[in-house]
Each structure stands twice: as structure tokens, then as C-alpha cells.
Design an enzyme around this catalytic site. Structure first.
Site: not given
Ligand code: SAJ
Length: 420
Positions: A218, A272
Site C-alpha cells: 500500500k 493518501c
């Protein structure tokens, strides 16, 4: 295991769509959130975030009795934790931001109270490497009567996995189903159970690895994108010095079969890409040098954009002996959404508006009411075009692409007038 009852902890941008998707597959879903307003909104069949198609899915799931929200966890067969992992507040301006795992710890400890033998706990929150094992420890501290994978491996009572979310805001409903998933189980049995869980709604492939690798995947994905955007942003600055149109340059370079340069902009925003690379930098003992530099270059691009706008304002003043009227087009963190989190465009607008007179802003994706706290003056597109001496494009909203810029004094930081 059939996962008849599933609990999703954290009903935000990831948790709510996932809960709704599970409910649409006739699973009994208990959504848990600490915010009473969020819980009330969902229980009335409405949503508190903007995401295409999500409102209809939530409304139907609540009406059909498959989705309910609450502030306290209840027993379930699987628990999916999708809470935020923000930064801890920085001690000094120069120090590297550290991830704050408090929300994960609180969620884990509240779930622990209702865990029973055979349950599955999945962490989806973007996390530093090692967070899943840490979560297993927190659960074990609360429940001495159950065994957990970090001490009992395959024989443990509870299964635990890390499975990062990868959906793109604005396309969440489609991507939740279609994207491949990376599943890092703490043991093989944890991974297999997690695959069964995701296969209730995921059509993409489920790829198995260990928890540390899944956590790192991720962080790698978002750091990779940040670095690629930093390259585009750096090119835009170099091109500006040479008097070269960066948009034409990228278009031409991208005709090479193995080159795919992303788009420059006024900086990188969102919760993010602008955040996750720091999780790697912070834990890498100084080895994440490229990733850190990319982050710093993207932050610098925001300051550089401000300097360019200020220079245009000052040139106008010098030439006309008047303060120009300046319109800033776009405030959200990327095109065609209503999300202002970590938005470089909003920060730039607030800074320019605090320093100069006659600054107006245009943001067709948000109501003026929503922006009333931001100390900026919001007007419509036509008014801005009519009264402004300098037009600044910060976000390439689709509707801005229709604006005819011929004869206007334009600064375009997102290519909206070029990248058709
Ligand atoms: N941006 C550019 N140039 C580009 C692309 C993006 O300047 O060519 C800027 C955008 O304007 C925005 C920022 O980057 O300010 C981030 O936008 P984005 O569209 O790249 O990403 P997010 O934050 O909306 O979603 C990302 C996605 N990650 C990747 O594409 C690797 C998504 O798949 C993740 O699920 C999400 O982060 C997340 O939650 O981690």
C-alpha cells in the site's frame, strides 16, 4: 465460514462503501462509527460523504434491513477496520511526520470486547509496516481468554489479516468490486479465511502475501504515484525556466512506447498520496531518500505556484499602477470531486486571499456555504471571467475545459486550457 454477520469499524470514505457493498450481497452488516451524526445519517438511509452511486446503495441496504449503524461494536463473524491513520502533531517544523495509530488501537480494543472464537479481524487502514502485528497484540491484551496468531499461529482462535484498500475516490463503487486485492494473512489460514470474506463482493483477483508485505504494498503504491507526480511537477518548473510549454513536452514524450509521464499541478493533495509516503520515510532509517525528496518537491511545487501568482500580481501592479482583480479557479484536491482534504489549491487560495485585495475564487463542486469558513470570496464562473484581470487555473475541473481563454491573462497550473 459464511460470514452471515459482518462489522465494519469506521464509516468513512472506505468503510461506508465497503459496508454498503457487503449489505448489497445480503450480509447483515453492522457499521460502527464514533460520530453519532454519521450513525444517524446512515440509519436514516442517507450518506455523509459524496461518492457517485453510493447514496442509492446505502439507501436500499438500510431500507432492506441489511445495514445498520451504531456507535458500539456488536458481535459479528468478521470485523473490518477502516479507521484513519493521520499524523501525530509535529514536535518541530523540520521533523518527519509520524503516523498516529490511536484510531486503530481504539477500534481494536472496542472490537476485542465482542470477539469470539473463530472470528476474523481485517485491518484495511493505511498503516506502517508492523501495524497488523501490533493490532494482534492490542487484541490479545484485552482478551486473555482467546488466542491470537502472533503467539499461537495456525492454532489461534482468531484470524487476522491486513488488506489495503486501493479504490480511487470518485470511482469507489466500481473499483471496490473490480480491483485486485492484496491479502496479508498472519498465517495461511488467516489468508484463506480473508479470501472467502472478500470473494463475497470482489470480482478482482485476491493475491496472498504476509502482513508486512501487504502493508508495504500500500505504501509503495502511493509513494510510487507521488514520485511520478513529483517528476511531472519538476519538469513543469524546469520548462517554465526554458520558456517551454510543459503540456506539449509531456504529450510528445508520452508518444514514446515506454514513457508515461503524469500531469503537473499546483502540488499534491488528498488524504493518501500526500500522507502515506511519510510512513515509509519515517520508518526507513534514512534510506527512503528518493521518496522523501519526491514528497519535498511536491510540497515545494505549492510554494512555487504561490510565487508565480504573486509575481503576476506584482507585474500587473508595476505596469498599471493598480491592484489587479484575480480569480482562482478550483479549490478541491483534484478535479471533479468535492473533497478539500490536504488541497494545495485551497491552501494557495487562502494564502493569496489573505495577502492581496480583490481575490475571488470559483469552485463549482462546492456550495459557497460549505466554504464560508475559509475566508475566501466565492463567485460563479461567468462573474469571475467578467470582472477579473488575471485568471488562475488551479484544478482541471471538466467544466473549466469549456472556458474560452482567448484574450485573457491566464496562469494555468493544471493544464486545463491545454490538456484536452
Ligand atoms: N495528481 C497530479 N497529477 C497527476 C495525478 C494526480 O498532480 O497526474 C494529484 C491530484 O490532483 C491530487 C493528488 O495527486 O492532488 C492525488 O490524486 P490521485 O488521483 O493520484 O489519488 P487519490 O489520492 O485520489 O487516490 C490514491 C490512489 N492511489 C494510487 O493511484 C496509487 C487510490 O488508488 C488509493 O486507494 C488512494 O490514493 C488511497 O486511499 O490510498
Amino acid at each position: 465460514m459464511s460470514f452471515n454477520t459482518v462489522s465494519v469499524i469506521g464509516l468513512g470514505y472506505i468503510g461506508l462503501p465497503t459496508a454498503a457493498m457487503l449489505a448489497s450481497k445480503n450480509k447483515k452488516v453492522i457499521g460502527v462509527d464514533i460520530n453519532q451524526n454519521t450513525v444517524d445519517t446512515i440509519n436514516s438511509g442517507n450518506i455523509h460523504i459524496v461518492e457517485p452511486e453510493l447514496d442509492e446503495i446505502v439507501k436500499k441496504a438500510v431500507e432492506d434491513g441489511f445495514l445498520k449503524a451504531t456507535t458500539t461494536p456488536e458481535p459479528a463473524d468478521a470485523f473490518l477496520i477502516a479507521v484513519p491513520t493521520p499524523f501525530l502533531s509535529k514536535k518541530e517544523e523540520s521533523s518527519i511526520p509520524k503516523p498516529d495509530l490511536t484510531y486503530i488501537e481504539t477500534a481494536a480494543k472496542s472490537v476485542a470486547k465482542v470477539l469470539k472464537k473463530g472470528d476474523l479481524v481485517i485491518l484495511e487502514s493505511t498503516s506502517p509496516v508492523g501495524a497488523t502485528e501490533q493490532m494482534s497484540n492490542w487484541l490479545a491484551e484485552e482478551r486473555k481468554d482467546l488466542t491470537f496468531p502472533h503467539t499461537h499461529g495456525e492454532d489461534s482462535d482468531i484470524r487476522i489479516s491486513y488488506c489495503p484498500e486501493r479504490v480511487l475516490p470518485g470511482h469507489v463503487v466500481r473499483e471496490l468490486v473490480e480491483n485486485d486485492r492484496v491479502i496479508g494473512g498472519m498465517t495461511d489460514r488467516c489468508s484463506e479465511t480473508s479470501i472467502k470474506f472478500y470473494k463475497t463482493f470482489v470480482k478482482g483477483e485476491c493475491l496472498i502475501t504476509n502482513t508486512n508485505t501487504a502493508e508495504m504494498v500500500k505504501l509503495t503504491e502511493n509513494s510510487c504515484r507521488d514520485m511520478q507526480i513529483a517528476f511531472a511537477n519538476e519538469l513543469s518548473i524546469i520548462c517554465n525556466n526554458f520558456g517551454i510549454d510543459v503540456w506539449e513536452l509531456i504529450k510528445l514524450a508520452n508518444r514514446h512506447p515506454r514513457i508515461n509521464i503524469l500531469k503537473p499541478g499546483p502540488g499534491v493533495g488528498g488524504h493518501c498520496i500526500a500522507v502515506d509516503p511519510w510512513f515509509l520515510v519515517e520508518s526507513s532509517n534514512g534510506e527512503a531518500k528518493l521518496i522523501k525528496t519526491a514528497r519535498e518537491r511536491n510540497l515545494y511545487k505549492q510554494n512555487w505556484t504561490i510565487l508565480q501568482i504573486e509575481s503576476a500580481i506584482n507585474n500587473w501592479k508595476d505596469q498599471k499602477k493598480l491592484n489587479p482583480k484575480v480569480a482562482l479557479f478550483g479549490l478541491t484536491f483534484k478535479p471533479d470531486i468535492d473533497d478539500l482534504r490536504e488541497s494545495p489549491a485551497l491552501d494557495i487560495a487562502k494564502f493569496i486571499a489573505s495577502k492581496y485585495n480583490n481575490i475571488i475564487c470559483v469552485e463549482p463542486n462546492l456550495s459557497a456555504d460549505t466554504l464560508s469558513d475559509e475566508k475566501i470570496n466565492i463567485v460563479g464562473v461567468d462573474q469571475a471571467l467578467e470582472v477579473s484581470d488575471i485568471i488562475v487555473f488551479l484544478v482541471a475541473h471538466e467544466s473549466f475545459k469549456k472556458i474560452c481563454v482567448d484574450g485573457l491573462n491566464v496562469l494555468d497550473f493544471c493544464g486545463v486550457s491545454k490538456w484536452k
